[in-house]
Design a protein around this motif. Structure first.
Motif, PDB file in Angstrom:
ATOM      1  N   ALA A   1    -124.279  78.800  18.809  1.00 40.59           N
ATOM      2  CA  ALA A   1    -125.391  79.468  18.129  1.00 40.59           C
ATOM      3  C   ALA A   1    -125.919  80.665  18.923  1.00 40.59           C
ATOM      4  O   ALA A   1    -126.133  81.754  18.374  1.00 40.59           O
TER       5      ALA A   1
ATOM      6  N   GLY B   1    -121.816  73.992  17.101  1.00 43.75           N
ATOM      7  CA  GLY B   1    -123.261  74.108  17.257  1.00 43.75           C
ATOM      8  C   GLY B   1    -123.653  74.759  18.561  1.00 43.75           C
ATOM      9  O   GLY B   1    -124.696  75.418  18.659  1.00 43.75           O
TER      10      GLY B   1
ATOM     11  N   TRP C   1    -126.842  72.013  16.023  1.00 45.77           N
ATOM     12  CA  TRP C   1    -127.099  73.340  16.585  1.00 45.77           C
ATOM     13  C   TRP C   1    -127.845  73.237  17.902  1.00 45.77           C
ATOM     14  O   TRP C   1    -128.830  72.509  18.028  1.00 45.77           O
TER      15      TRP C   1
ATOM     16  N   ARG D   1    -127.358  78.036   9.343  1.00 40.81           N
ATOM     17  CA  ARG D   1    -127.564  76.814  10.142  1.00 40.81           C
ATOM     18  C   ARG D   1    -127.447  75.579   9.248  1.00 40.81           C
ATOM     19  O   ARG D   1    -128.446  74.947   8.881  1.00 40.81           O
TER      20      ARG D   1
ATOM     21  N   THR E   1    -125.656  84.577  17.815  1.00 34.57           N
ATOM     22  CA  THR E   1    -126.893  85.343  17.661  1.00 34.57           C
ATOM     23  C   THR E   1    -126.839  86.623  18.487  1.00 34.57           C
ATOM     24  O   THR E   1    -127.218  87.709  18.029  1.00 34.57           O
TER      25      THR E   1
END
Length: 505
Positions: A485, A482, A503, A497, A489
């Motif tokens: 993330a 998590g 996350w 997700r 990205t």
């Protein structure tokens, strides 16, 4: 404090009670030039602008990257404190993996970017850590394959298995058999456009993989999954064997029944077969496998052997014995799916790839143990754990569910040495996470299905056994993955997700 966002979990990691290392305008990178270039590129991608200077006199702090002989292959050590960061790799691959670990450690705060004070000593559990990409059911262009290499290598995978042929399409140009791509590459599942790789395309993939310390493993699936051959060389193929079970699959998923000479665009499997007792078949194998081997610098050549339901058992055994002998004669190590373990004449040393379930059924374990008895090893790819194309939830828009729904926790909570009795670490070459493409036609589709569950496969392949350390638990993994993330990205990875994951970012 949550666990550091490191995936796969290192063999040993200690958080030091000291000030972190801060990257700023005075930070330089020193040491190995190739690793330094990689680190600069990755940090610039993560931060949105360059972070590191070239080494120069008078710098206040540095990230030092060095090769240090004596460690296990692919291993590295990473230390960080307020004074700087040092990564020592036992070889170029180890240094490469250490750089990717450093990028995972990077944290943003109000003043910029920092690396927590930490000591890491890391090495892989298995030598073969693979991902498989199916480019036959849906064709994926070179750019997509290279992007998947980048994604997988960052998680310390070191083999890319390319599924280059199937009933729906033939995806690699064979100069000695040009009709394979001229006639057999034009379509994909659902009537979508097909495609194929030229020799130069394939070399580009191989080179990009090598630059990321990955070995390409090409697969030409035989004697089943060969309907595309009938479009080019019908004299090599038997008539399709269509069962009621296959008709039900066609009813549910669509598509017409297979007919020799006509493209097949459905999902059903097991109906096709090459002609086993015709010598022109083995001349074809010699041509195709010889050309693929010549294009492939890696040691492995995969010849399939799965779901050959249209081939009688004795004929199947005869074919697989001859196919693996051809591969061995080309100086490569044959790999087959686990069904070929039933073939008594299989070339000694053939590697078996297990695609059954976490708890074997229907003699899958006996067939797998047969590879070990003949001097080979095993790759573990349990479908109800790390087949990344299985739906992660019943309402997932992509994927299949013949092996069940596979949420992230199920993908994580298994151990390779606990699947097949009598097949422990010594007999396991490694772990591979396949991604079949029946429903996947774009890189966005691939990302959505692979991430985050690919992280679970990475830990099964690289990290200590499940439960061996405080990090090798589901509770730790859901925090650590998590925490990636923001990194994913920044790299343009369109991960899903999943609600199971904690996350952050």
């Amino acid at each position: 404090m949550p666990d550091l966002p490191l995936v796969p979990a290192p063999a040993a990691v200690t958080v030091v009670d000291a000030a972190p290392f801060r990257l700023d305008a005075a930070t330089a990178v020193t040491g190995d030039a190739e690793a330094a270039a990689l680190l600069r590129a990755l940090l610039a991608e993560r931060a949105g602008s360059p972070l590191l200077l070239d080494a120069a006199g008078g710098v206040a702090s540095a990230v030092d990257l060095a090769l240090a002989a004596g460690g296990a292959p692919e291993s590295y050590r990473l230390t960080a404190d307020a004074a700087g960061v040092r990564i020592e790799g036992a070889d170029a691959a180890g240094l490469f993996y250490g750089v990717h670990t450093l990028v995972q450690l990077l944290v943003a705060d109000d003043e910029g970017w920092l690396v927590p004070a930490v000591e890491i000593a890391d090495a892989p559990r298995f030598t073969y850590r693979g991902v498989m990409l199916d480019v036959a059911r849906h064709f994926h262009p070179v750019a997509t394959v290279k992007a998947y290499i980048d994604r997988a290598a960052a998680l310390k995978f070191n083999h890319l298995h390319l599924h280059l042929s199937d009933d729906q399409g033939w995806r690699l140009r064979i100069d000695s058999r040009p009709l394979l791509t001229e006639q057999g590459s034009r379509t994909a599942i659902g009537g979508e456009p097909g495609g194929f790789y030229t020799h130069d395309d394939y070399r580009e993939i191989v080179a990009h993989a090598a630059a990321n310390h990955m070995t390409v493993v090409p697969e030409i699936d035989m004697p089943g999954h060969t309907h595309a051959v009938t479009l080019a060389y019908p004299e090599l193929s038997e008539e399709p064997v269509v069962t009621d079970e296959m008709r039900e699959i066609l009813r549910v998923y669509g598509g017409d029944e297979p007919v020799n000479g006509a493209p097949f665009q459905g999902l059903a499997v097991g109906f096709s077969s090459l002609r086993i007792h015709d010598e022109v078949t083995y001349a074809f194998l010699a041509d195709v496998l010889g050309e693929v081997a010549a294009l492939t610098p890696g040691p492995y050549l995969h010849v399939g052997g799965d779901e050959a339901l249209g081939t009688p058992a004795d004929d199947f055994a005869h074919f697989m014995a001859r196919a693996t002998a051809i591969v061995e004669g080309l100086g490569k190590t044959p790999i087959t799916w686990h069904e070929a373990g039933a073939a008594a004449g299989l070339s000694p040393g053939t590697v078996g790839q297990y695609w059954g379930f976490r708890t074997p059924i229907d003699g899958m374990d006996d067939k797998t143990r047969a590879f070990v008895a003949r001097g080979g090893q095993v790759i573990l790819s349990p479908a109800d754990a790390i087949y990344l194309d299985m739906k992660y939830a019943a309402d997932a828009p992509l994927g299949l569910q013949w092996a069940g729904i596979v949420p992230a926790r199920q993908a994580y909570e298994w151990d390779p040495a606990s699947v097949v009795d009598g097949v422990s670490d010594a007999e396991i070459l490694g772990v591979e996470a396949p991604l079949w493409a029946e429903t996947l036609s774009t890189l966005a589709d691939i990302d959505a299905m692979a991430f985050p569950r690919i992280g679970a496969a990475a830990e099964a392949a690289w990290s200590p056994p499940l439960g061996a350390t405080s990090q090798r638990t589901w509770e730790s993994f859901r925090e650590r993955v998590g925490g990636l993330a923001a990194l994913w990205t920044s790299r343009g990875i369109g991960f899903t997700r999943l609600p199971e994951i904690d996350w952050r970012g």
